[in-house]
Design an enzyme around this catalytic site. Sequence first.
Site, PDB file in Angstrom:
ATOM      1  N   HIS A   1       9.636 -23.569  10.190  1.00  0.00           N
ATOM      2  CA  HIS A   1       8.686 -24.195  11.139  1.00  0.00           C
ATOM      3  C   HIS A   1       7.281 -24.050  10.789  1.00  0.00           C
ATOM      4  O   HIS A   1       6.620 -24.973  10.907  1.00  0.00           O
ATOM      5  CB  HIS A   1       8.881 -23.611  12.559  1.00  0.00           C
ATOM      6  CG  HIS A   1      10.135 -24.301  13.168  1.00  0.00           C
ATOM      7  ND1 HIS A   1      10.468 -24.100  14.484  1.00  0.00           N
ATOM      8  CD2 HIS A   1      11.210 -24.875  12.630  1.00  0.00           C
ATOM      9  CE1 HIS A   1      11.694 -24.654  14.575  1.00  0.00           C
ATOM     10  NE2 HIS A   1      12.061 -25.180  13.661  1.00  0.00           N
TER      11      HIS A   1
ATOM     12  N   HIS B   1       6.615 -30.311  12.430  1.00  0.00           N
ATOM     13  CA  HIS B   1       6.063 -29.141  11.808  1.00  0.00           C
ATOM     14  C   HIS B   1       5.059 -29.322  10.753  1.00  0.00           C
ATOM     15  O   HIS B   1       3.963 -28.537  10.584  1.00  0.00           O
ATOM     16  CB  HIS B   1       7.231 -28.281  11.325  1.00  0.00           C
ATOM     17  CG  HIS B   1       8.350 -28.038  12.065  1.00  0.00           C
ATOM     18  ND1 HIS B   1       8.098 -27.535  13.491  1.00  0.00           N
ATOM     19  CD2 HIS B   1       9.629 -28.347  12.320  1.00  0.00           C
ATOM     20  CE1 HIS B   1       9.158 -27.126  13.957  1.00  0.00           C
ATOM     21  NE2 HIS B   1      10.185 -27.923  13.266  1.00  0.00           N
TER      22      HIS B   1
ATOM     23  N   ASP C   1       0.995  -1.221  -0.170  1.00  0.00           N
ATOM     24  CA  ASP C   1      -0.083  -0.089   0.097  1.00  0.00           C
ATOM     25  C   ASP C   1       1.076   1.276   0.178  1.00  0.00           C
ATOM     26  O   ASP C   1       2.122   1.217  -0.187  1.00  0.00           O
ATOM     27  CB  ASP C   1      -1.031  -0.069   1.139  1.00  0.00           C
ATOM     28  CG  ASP C   1      -0.256   0.363   2.431  1.00  0.00           C
ATOM     29  OD1 ASP C   1       0.857   0.207   2.591  1.00  0.00           O
ATOM     30  OD2 ASP C   1      -1.106   0.270   3.370  1.00  0.00           O
TER      31      ASP C   1
ATOM     32  N   THR D   1       3.379  -1.025   8.764  1.00  0.00           N
ATOM     33  CA  THR D   1       4.007  -1.831   9.872  1.00  0.00           C
ATOM     34  C   THR D   1       4.028  -3.598   9.386  1.00  0.00           C
ATOM     35  O   THR D   1       4.813  -4.303  10.147  1.00  0.00           O
ATOM     36  CB  THR D   1       2.970  -1.948  11.142  1.00  0.00           C
ATOM     37  OG1 THR D   1       1.665  -2.436  10.668  1.00  0.00           O
ATOM     38  CG2 THR D   1       2.773  -0.609  11.510  1.00  0.00           C
TER      39      THR D   1
ATOM     40  N   CYS E   1       3.573  -2.623   4.049  1.00  0.00           N
ATOM     41  CA  CYS E   1       2.791  -1.488   4.536  1.00  0.00           C
ATOM     42  C   CYS E   1       3.641  -0.888   5.570  1.00  0.00           C
ATOM     43  O   CYS E   1       4.684  -1.073   5.611  1.00  0.00           O
ATOM     44  CB  CYS E   1       1.477  -2.260   4.866  1.00  0.00           C
ATOM     45  SG  CYS E   1       1.133  -3.313   6.446  1.00  0.00           S
TER      46      CYS E   1
END
Length: 147
Positions: A97, A132, A7, A66, A64
């Site tokens: 993992h 996993h 964004d 954050t 973006c």
Amino acid sequence: MIAIGCDHGGYNLKNALIEHFKKNNIEYIDFGCFSQESVDYPDYALKVCEAIVKGECDCGVLCCGTGIGMSIMANKVKGIRAAVVENTFSARYTKMHNNTNVICMGERVIGSGLATMLFDEWYNAKFEGGRHENRINIIKEYEEKNR
């Protein structure tokens, strides 16, 4: 093939990663956005994630402000396992993992140098499978039942 999107808050970080891709001959598709004009991050997260789910791309990177908003939207898409990364350990282990197929980064949190290091750690890591794999299967089973 890497799907990449952003964004307005991740525009510069996306462009820095694309330069890194070009220097390292990594194939990619840029799903936008293409300026710093305000846009809605879910639209771009969906473009990237749908390309992965459809098999057009192998994995993706979302940027973006954050990384959090992008990761929330990405994880709503069946078959996507996205993680926000801010350090090399998390970037590597989210692939080893959790077999993530999308990483999310925040331009307002990390710089372009760290972003390229995080991408490389993630991109070059290999899923370990084993115990996993069982956990990934639990996630897939839940998705099948509840979507």
